[in-house]
Design a protein around this motif. Structure first.
Motif, PDB file in Angstrom:
ATOM      1  N   GLN A 137       0.836  -1.207   0.000  1.00  8.36           N
ATOM      2  CA  GLN A 137       0.000   0.000   0.000  1.00  8.36           C
ATOM      3  C   GLN A 137       0.868   1.253   0.000  1.00  8.36           C
ATOM      4  O   GLN A 137       1.915   1.293   0.644  1.00  8.36           O
ATOM      5  N   GLU A 142       0.507   5.673   0.155  1.00  9.65           N
ATOM      6  CA  GLU A 142      -0.337   6.842   0.340  1.00  9.65           C
ATOM      7  C   GLU A 142       0.189   7.960  -0.551  1.00  9.65           C
ATOM      8  O   GLU A 142       1.386   8.240  -0.570  1.00  9.65           O
ATOM      9  N   THR A 199      -2.890  13.892  -3.650  1.00 10.04           N
ATOM     10  CA  THR A 199      -3.296  14.218  -5.019  1.00 10.04           C
ATOM     11  C   THR A 199      -3.490  15.725  -5.133  1.00 10.04           C
ATOM     12  O   THR A 199      -3.863  16.399  -4.166  1.00 10.04           O
ATOM     13  N   VAL A 258      -4.875   9.695  -0.774  1.00 10.40           N
ATOM     14  CA  VAL A 258      -5.477   8.443  -1.222  1.00 10.40           C
ATOM     15  C   VAL A 258      -4.494   7.305  -0.979  1.00 10.40           C
ATOM     16  O   VAL A 258      -3.280   7.513  -0.935  1.00 10.40           O
ATOM     17  N   THR A 259      -5.023   6.115  -0.818  1.00 11.87           N
ATOM     18  CA  THR A 259      -4.201   4.927  -0.655  1.00 11.87           C
ATOM     19  C   THR A 259      -4.384   4.060  -1.888  1.00 11.87           C
ATOM     20  O   THR A 259      -5.513   3.811  -2.312  1.00 11.87           O
ATOM     21  N   ILE A 260      -3.261   3.627  -2.459  1.00  8.04           N
ATOM     22  CA  ILE A 260      -3.328   2.736  -3.620  1.00  8.04           C
ATOM     23  C   ILE A 260      -2.486   1.502  -3.332  1.00  8.04           C
ATOM     24  O   ILE A 260      -1.581   1.530  -2.500  1.00  8.04           O
ATOM     25  N   THR A 275      -1.004  -1.903  -8.522  1.00  8.66           N
ATOM     26  CA  THR A 275      -2.004  -1.450  -9.499  1.00  8.66           C
ATOM     27  C   THR A 275      -1.507  -0.293 -10.354  1.00  8.66           C
ATOM     28  O   THR A 275      -2.185   0.118 -11.285  1.00  8.66           O
ATOM     29  N   ALA A 288      -2.606   5.602 -12.000  1.00 12.51           N
ATOM     30  CA  ALA A 288      -3.472   4.868 -11.079  1.00 12.51           C
ATOM     31  C   ALA A 288      -4.911   5.320 -11.287  1.00 12.51           C
ATOM     32  O   ALA A 288      -5.188   6.518 -11.335  1.00 12.51           O
ATOM     33  N   ILE A 301      -8.279   5.925  -9.731  1.00  5.90           N
ATOM     34  CA  ILE A 301      -8.804   6.139  -8.386  1.00  5.90           C
ATOM     35  C   ILE A 301     -10.152   6.836  -8.501  1.00  5.90           C
ATOM     36  O   ILE A 301     -10.234   7.955  -9.019  1.00  5.90           O
ATOM     37  N   ASP A 302     -11.198   6.176  -8.015  1.00  2.00           N
ATOM     38  CA  ASP A 302     -12.542   6.769  -8.021  1.00  2.00           C
ATOM     39  C   ASP A 302     -12.908   7.368  -9.370  1.00  2.00           C
ATOM     40  O   ASP A 302     -13.246   8.542  -9.480  1.00  2.00           O
ATOM     41  N   VAL A 312      -5.043   9.180 -12.108  1.00  2.00           N
ATOM     42  CA  VAL A 312      -4.065   9.967 -11.374  1.00  2.00           C
ATOM     43  C   VAL A 312      -2.675   9.636 -11.911  1.00  2.00           C
ATOM     44  O   VAL A 312      -2.291   8.467 -11.978  1.00  2.00           O
TER      45      VAL A 312
END
Length: 146
Positions: free
Chosen positions: A2, A4, A7, A95-97, A101, A121, A123-124, A128
C-alpha cells in the motif's frame, strides 16, 4: 504494498506524489525571480529563513506556465537531495493505492510528460498520474539557483 499519495491538480490534470516525499504544503507566496535560471523555475521564497527554490510544475512538464493566484499552493518536497517547492493549482486529498495497481502509460503516448511519471493509477473513476521526483530532478538546476 500500500502507498499513500497526496493528489493535486496542475493544468486541469490530477497528479499524485508519495506522501513520504512531501515535507509540507504551503499557501501561495509570491516568488522572487532570479536571473539565468531555467524558464520553469518561478523563483525563490523565504521558508523560515531558508531560500527555497520554487518550480512551476506545469512549465516543468512542458505545458503553459502557471499564472499564480492566492488560490495556488506550493508543495515543499525534496528534489536532487534539496528542498524545492512545486507550484500546483490545488491540493485535493490523500489516497491509498496498492503499488501493484500502478500502470505504465500506454506505448502510444509520445508526450514528454511520461518521462516524469512513475505510472498511472485509476482512483474513483479518475486517472491519477503519479510523479517520479527523481526524473523531475534530472537536468534540474533549481536547487543551484538558491
Amino acid at each position: 504494498m500500500q502507498r499513500e499519495l497526496i493528489t493535486f491538480e496542475v493544468a486541469g490534470q490530477v497528479f499524485g506524489l508519495d506522501i513520504m516525499a512531501i515535507r509540507e504544503i504551503r499557501a501561495w507566496t509570491p516568488t522572487t525571480r532570479l536571473p539565468h535560471v531555467p524558464p520553469y523555475v518561478a523563483g525563490v521564497v523565504n521558508l523560515r529563513g531558508t531560500v527555497l527554490p520554487v518550480v512551476d510544475l506545469a512549465a516543468r512538464l512542458g505545458w503553459e506556465a502557471t499564472v499564480p493566484t492566492p488560490r495556488h499552493a506550493i508543495i515543499v518536497t525534496q528534489l536532487a537531495g534539496k528542498s524545492c517547492g512545486l507550484i500546483v493549482d490545488a491540493v485535493s486529498d490523500i489516497v491509498t493505492i496498492d503499488g501493484d495497481t500502478l500502470q505504465q502509460p500506454p506505448a502510444t503516448t509520445t508526450d514528454p510528460i511520461v518521462n516524469f511519471l512513475e505510472g498511472l493509477a485509476a482512483i474513483d473513476e479518475r486517472m491519477v498520474m503519479v510523479l517520479n521526483l527523481a526524473a523531475l530532478a534530472e537536468d534540474h538546476q533549481a536547487g543551484e539557483a538558491a
